[in-house]
Write an enzyme that holds these catalytic residues in place. Structure first.
Site, PDB file in Angstrom:
ATOM      1  CD  GLU A 194      -2.876  -0.360  -0.276  1.00 49.21           C
ATOM      2  OE1 GLU A 194      -3.320  -1.320  -0.914  1.00 49.21           O
ATOM      3  OE2 GLU A 194      -2.925   0.816  -0.697  1.00 49.21           O
TER       4      GLU A 194
HETATM    5  C1  LIG Z   1       2.297  -9.803   0.448  1.00 52.14           C
HETATM    6  C2  LIG Z   1       2.073  -8.734  -0.571  1.00 52.14           C
HETATM    7  C3  LIG Z   1       0.787  -8.355  -0.897  1.00 52.14           C
HETATM    8  C4  LIG Z   1       0.574  -7.376  -1.859  1.00 52.14           C
HETATM    9  N1  LIG Z   1      -0.705  -7.088  -2.253  1.00 52.14           N
HETATM   10  C5  LIG Z   1      -0.894  -6.289  -3.348  1.00 52.14           C
HETATM   11  C6  LIG Z   1      -2.179  -6.145  -3.927  1.00 52.14           C
HETATM   12  O1  LIG Z   1      -3.173  -6.685  -3.435  1.00 52.14           O
HETATM   13  N2  LIG Z   1      -2.300  -5.388  -5.053  1.00 52.14           N
HETATM   14  C7  LIG Z   1      -1.233  -4.779  -5.629  1.00 52.14           C
HETATM   15  O2  LIG Z   1      -1.413  -4.119  -6.646  1.00 52.14           O
HETATM   16  N3  LIG Z   1       0.021  -4.888  -5.093  1.00 52.14           N
HETATM   17  C8  LIG Z   1       0.203  -5.628  -3.973  1.00 52.14           C
HETATM   18  N4  LIG Z   1       1.461  -5.787  -3.446  1.00 52.14           N
HETATM   19  C9  LIG Z   1       2.567  -5.052  -4.035  1.00 52.14           C
HETATM   20  C10 LIG Z   1       3.061  -3.935  -3.137  1.00 52.14           C
HETATM   21  O3  LIG Z   1       2.128  -2.900  -3.094  1.00 52.14           O
HETATM   22  C11 LIG Z   1       4.437  -3.504  -3.666  1.00 52.14           C
HETATM   23  O4  LIG Z   1       5.337  -4.535  -3.302  1.00 52.14           O
HETATM   24  C12 LIG Z   1       4.868  -2.175  -3.100  1.00 52.14           C
HETATM   25  O5  LIG Z   1       4.092  -1.143  -3.659  1.00 52.14           O
HETATM   26  C13 LIG Z   1       6.340  -1.867  -3.388  1.00 52.14           C
HETATM   27  O6  LIG Z   1       6.639  -2.071  -4.737  1.00 52.14           O
HETATM   28  P1  LIG Z   1       7.898  -2.996  -5.119  1.00 52.14           P
HETATM   29  O7  LIG Z   1       7.772  -4.257  -4.392  1.00 52.14           O
HETATM   30  O8  LIG Z   1       8.006  -3.053  -6.594  1.00 52.14           O
HETATM   31  O9  LIG Z   1       9.140  -2.218  -4.526  1.00 52.14           O
HETATM   32  P2  LIG Z   1       9.968  -1.085  -5.280  1.00 52.14           P
HETATM   33  O10 LIG Z   1       9.056  -0.106  -5.900  1.00 52.14           O
HETATM   34  O11 LIG Z   1      10.989  -1.739  -6.124  1.00 52.14           O
HETATM   35  O12 LIG Z   1      10.652  -0.363  -4.050  1.00 52.14           O
HETATM   36  C14 LIG Z   1      11.685  -0.973  -3.250  1.00 52.14           C
HETATM   37  C15 LIG Z   1      12.007  -0.005  -2.120  1.00 52.14           C
HETATM   38  O13 LIG Z   1      12.570   1.180  -2.686  1.00 52.14           O
HETATM   39  C16 LIG Z   1      12.097   2.334  -2.004  1.00 52.14           C
HETATM   40  N5  LIG Z   1      11.487   3.251  -2.991  1.00 52.14           N
HETATM   41  C17 LIG Z   1      10.876   2.955  -4.155  1.00 52.14           C
HETATM   42  N6  LIG Z   1      10.482   4.062  -4.789  1.00 52.14           N
HETATM   43  C18 LIG Z   1      10.871   5.097  -4.039  1.00 52.14           C
HETATM   44  C19 LIG Z   1      10.771   6.510  -4.166  1.00 52.14           C
HETATM   45  N7  LIG Z   1      10.152   7.095  -5.185  1.00 52.14           N
HETATM   46  N8  LIG Z   1      11.310   7.267  -3.182  1.00 52.14           N
HETATM   47  C20 LIG Z   1      11.896   6.715  -2.119  1.00 52.14           C
HETATM   48  N9  LIG Z   1      12.008   5.394  -1.945  1.00 52.14           N
HETATM   49  C21 LIG Z   1      11.519   4.584  -2.889  1.00 52.14           C
HETATM   50  C22 LIG Z   1      11.159   1.865  -0.918  1.00 52.14           C
HETATM   51  O14 LIG Z   1      11.878   1.778   0.308  1.00 52.14           O
HETATM   52  C23 LIG Z   1      10.774   0.475  -1.340  1.00 52.14           C
HETATM   53  O15 LIG Z   1      10.489  -0.338  -0.216  1.00 52.14           O
HETATM   54  C24 LIG Z   1       1.685  -6.729  -2.461  1.00 52.14           C
HETATM   55  C25 LIG Z   1       2.988  -7.105  -2.102  1.00 52.14           C
HETATM   56  C26 LIG Z   1       3.186  -8.107  -1.184  1.00 52.14           C
HETATM   57  C27 LIG Z   1       4.597  -8.531  -0.895  1.00 52.14           C
END
Ligand SMILES: Cc1cc2nc3c(=O)[nH]c(=O)nc-3n(C[C@H](O)[C@H](O)[C@H](O)COP(=O)(O)OP(=O)(O)OC[C@H]3O[C@@H](n4cnc5c(N)ncnc54)[C@H](O)[C@@H]3O)c2cc1C
Length: 596
Positions: free
Chosen positions: A438
């Protein structure tokens, strides 16, 4: 001691911190009365304690299982979910027109905490359904509402949010899922989504997916995203289940925690395209998705509170039972570890942070209620702005302190905390995701600083700080000796927040990097000042009760003092860290260079 839903603490916070009885008296919630609220929350607590909580450990061990496109939930989940839905819990704040109870969102947030404390993996299904139903209600056409909203509110059909793709996580500009217009006015979806919570399962008859996708002629970036509804089974005009749609779950993830919550890879349109309906307008999908995400962000913040509370209850019981060393009370026998000052510090930190975060979540929900039901346009706008300001704090502060509490819970259990059979480790594993999904907490902090501080020309944040100052002066004027240095420490926290806010607003115009470098610390500082004010308000209410003869709540004064003197006093340090701006990060490439 086994887990019990913290009904009394929740009701106290609804009264003393969020001031729900005052809102009821002012007529904000029609003919609702406090006794109804109290009995709904108590009944939710009973159901969660007796029926849902026993699923938590077994669900962690068994996990959701994937086979041939289907997902089988752990034993008991389907039965309890059916009874939960039949009792009407899927529609706490949904309008009566669609079968809901029509209660304030504040009461819904209270129930959300209750479900999540009992089992976070179970409660994710209702959380996502509620988010999807909220976006549908706000932006869906009459036909879509008539066909899908009722069964979702009734819990017979569940809902999902489909944003994430392998290359599009925090940055939704990169979403590739394709939507094509069909001749009959519907659309066809083609693409892959990952990490979709409850994308497939066997607890509900149908699953209603809300999917972000891009039309062929859409502008690039998030301005070209549209929101679509794509059901697993297409609803017939009579409400029965029709044709199976061209979408499927291709697998579920093996995760650190929430093992019973299926996290699905979803494939849309392997042959003719998944039949879908537009929700809202073409290319305005992100605005619609934000309705869903904002509700879900507060819900996820509430998960942090819930799991922190559960870890606290378990650690407290263990600390009373486990004997090691000799505490200050002396004697020959070993003392229960709760007699050691450091264990007291850990337990008090858990409890104080959880209750502070609960207060912040309740203030956010109360602001949403004002935004929805305020009598004047001005009142509704102020409510909406306050909710917008507080949502990232509710989400990130609460999930961070939830993580800290579950980690302290493991620590209090000593070596047994690291052994799975105590269950302390499960809370830590389960809670860890809440700071990531989220919108990762770092992204919440950026949202707070870049988008929320400027709301109403800075008036929204100004009035929040003025509210904290008001609590400080109430404690200074009326607080008894039990409050210790609460007023002084909270005053320092409010000053640090005020100064950091001025610096942030300056930097937003002149030095974005400095604003971004301090954003997470700024959010924490905000949480400490506001959380301290929430606990102080509760303490003052407890003191007033004691003055009228009921001393049963007086411990809240000591909790407010502990938070102010031991936790909120970190605020000036955070203020100093923010003031140093981006300069200490500037040589990160040299500092982080590999030295091998
Ligand atoms: C168990 C689980 C359930 C989920 N459920 C859903 C769901 O129901 N629907 C859905 O659509 N998604 C879902 N997700 C996805 C989740 O919302 C994403 O994992 C999350 O938004 C982070 O995206 P990412 O994993 O690609 O991390 P990335 O975007 O690759 O980010 C990695 C880290 O980099 C940092 N970061 C990234 N961008 C920035 C920025 N602009 N500025 C500063 N720091 C930054 C943050 O610390 C972040 O933790 C789920 C994920 C999990 C693991």
């Amino acid at each position: 001691m086994s887990y019990r839903s913290p009904v009394a603490d929740i009701l106290f916070s609804l009264k003393a911190v969020a001031r729900l009885p005052e809102a009821i008296r002012s007529g904000l919630h029609g003919d609702l009365d406090w006794d109804t609220v109290a009995s709904v929350v108590a009944e939710a607590g009973r159901f969660a304690t007796d029926e849902i909580a026993p699923l938590n450990r077994a669900g962690d061990i068994a996990g959701a299982r994937y086979e041939n496109g289907g997902v089988t939930m752990p034993a008991g989940f389907g039965d309890v979910y059916r009874r939960w839905a039949e009792a009407g819990w899927g529609g706490v704040s949904a309008p009566a027109e669609f079968g809901g109870m029509g209660l304030p969102h504040l009461v819904n947030v209270a129930c959300t905490e209750i479900w999540n404390g009992a089992s976070m993996a179970f409660a994710l299904c209702p959380l996502l359904t509620e988010g999807a139903a909220g976006a549908l209600k706000a932006f869906g056409s009459r036909e879509l509402l008539d066909a899908y909203l009722g069964p979702m509110v009734a819990g017979r059909w569940s809902g999902t949010m489909n944003l994430t793709e392998p290359q599009a996580g925090s940055d939704l500009n990169a979403v590739k899922t394709r939507a094509e217009r069909a001749e009959d006015g519907t659309y066809r979806l083609f693409g892959q989504k990952i990490f979709i919570t409850y994308g497939e399962h066997d607890m509900a008859d149908n699953i209603v997916h809300l999917v972000l996708a891009r039309l062929p002629d859409a502008p690039p970036g998030t301005r070209g995203l549209s929101l679509f509804l794509a059901p697993k089974y297409i609803a017939n005009p009579d409400g029965s289940l029709g044709e199976r749609n061209d979408l499927r779950c291709a697998g579920i993830e093996h995760k650190l925690g929430i093992h019973a919550s299926p996290t699905c890879v979803m494939i849309y349109g392997e042959s003719r395209g998944a039949k879908a309906w537009l929700v809202g307008e073409e290319n305005r999908g992100l605005a619609a998705m934000f309705v869903m995400m904002n509700a879900a962000r507060l819900g996820v913040g509430t998960q942090g509170v819930a799991i922190g509370e559960r870890a606290y209850q378990q650690a407290l019981a263990f600390a009373r039972d486990r004997r090691q060393g000799r505490g200050p009370k002396g004697g020959e026998a070993m003392s229960p570890i709760i007699e050691h000052a450091d264990v007291q510090r850990m337990l008090m930190t858990m409890k104080a942070n959880v209750q502070a975060a609960r207060g912040i979540c309740h203030l956010t929900a109360a602001a949403l209620d004002l935004a929805n039901h305020g009598r004047t346009g001005e009142e509704r706008a102020a409510g909406a702005n306050r909710a917008a300001l507080l949502t990232p704090i509710a989400k990130a502060f609460s999930t961070d302190v939830g993580d800290e509490a579950t980690s302290l819970g493991v620590q209090i259990h000593g070596g047994m905390g690291f052994i799975e059979e105590t269950g302390a480790a499960q809370h830590m594993r389960d809670s860890r995701i809440a700071a990531i999904y989220e919108g990762a907490n770092g992204v919440q902090a950026i949202d707070l600083v870049q988008r929320k501080l400027a709301l109403a020309g800075g008036e929204t944040v100004g009035s929040e700080i003025a509210g904290i100052r008001q609590v400080v002066s109430d404690v200074a004027e009326r607080g008894g000796l039990g409050f210790g240095a609460t007023a002084a420490r909270l005053n320092e926290a409010a000053s640090a927040l005020e100064e950091a806010t001025r610096a942030m607003l300056r930097w937003l115009a002149s030095d974005q990097q400095s604003a971004l470098a301090g954003a997470s610390q700024y959010l924490r500082l905000f949480g400490l000042a506001l959380g301290g004010a929430c606990l102080a308000r509760a303490g003052l209410a407890a003191q007033a009760l004691a003055e009228s003869g009921d001393k049963s709540e007086l411990a809240r004064v000591g909790l407010a003092r502990f938070f102010a003197e031991k936790l909120a006093l970190a605020a000036p340090g955070l203020g100093a860290a923010i003031a140093s701006g981006a300069a200490p990060l500037q040589s990160y490439e040299t500092i982080l260079a590999d030295s091998a």
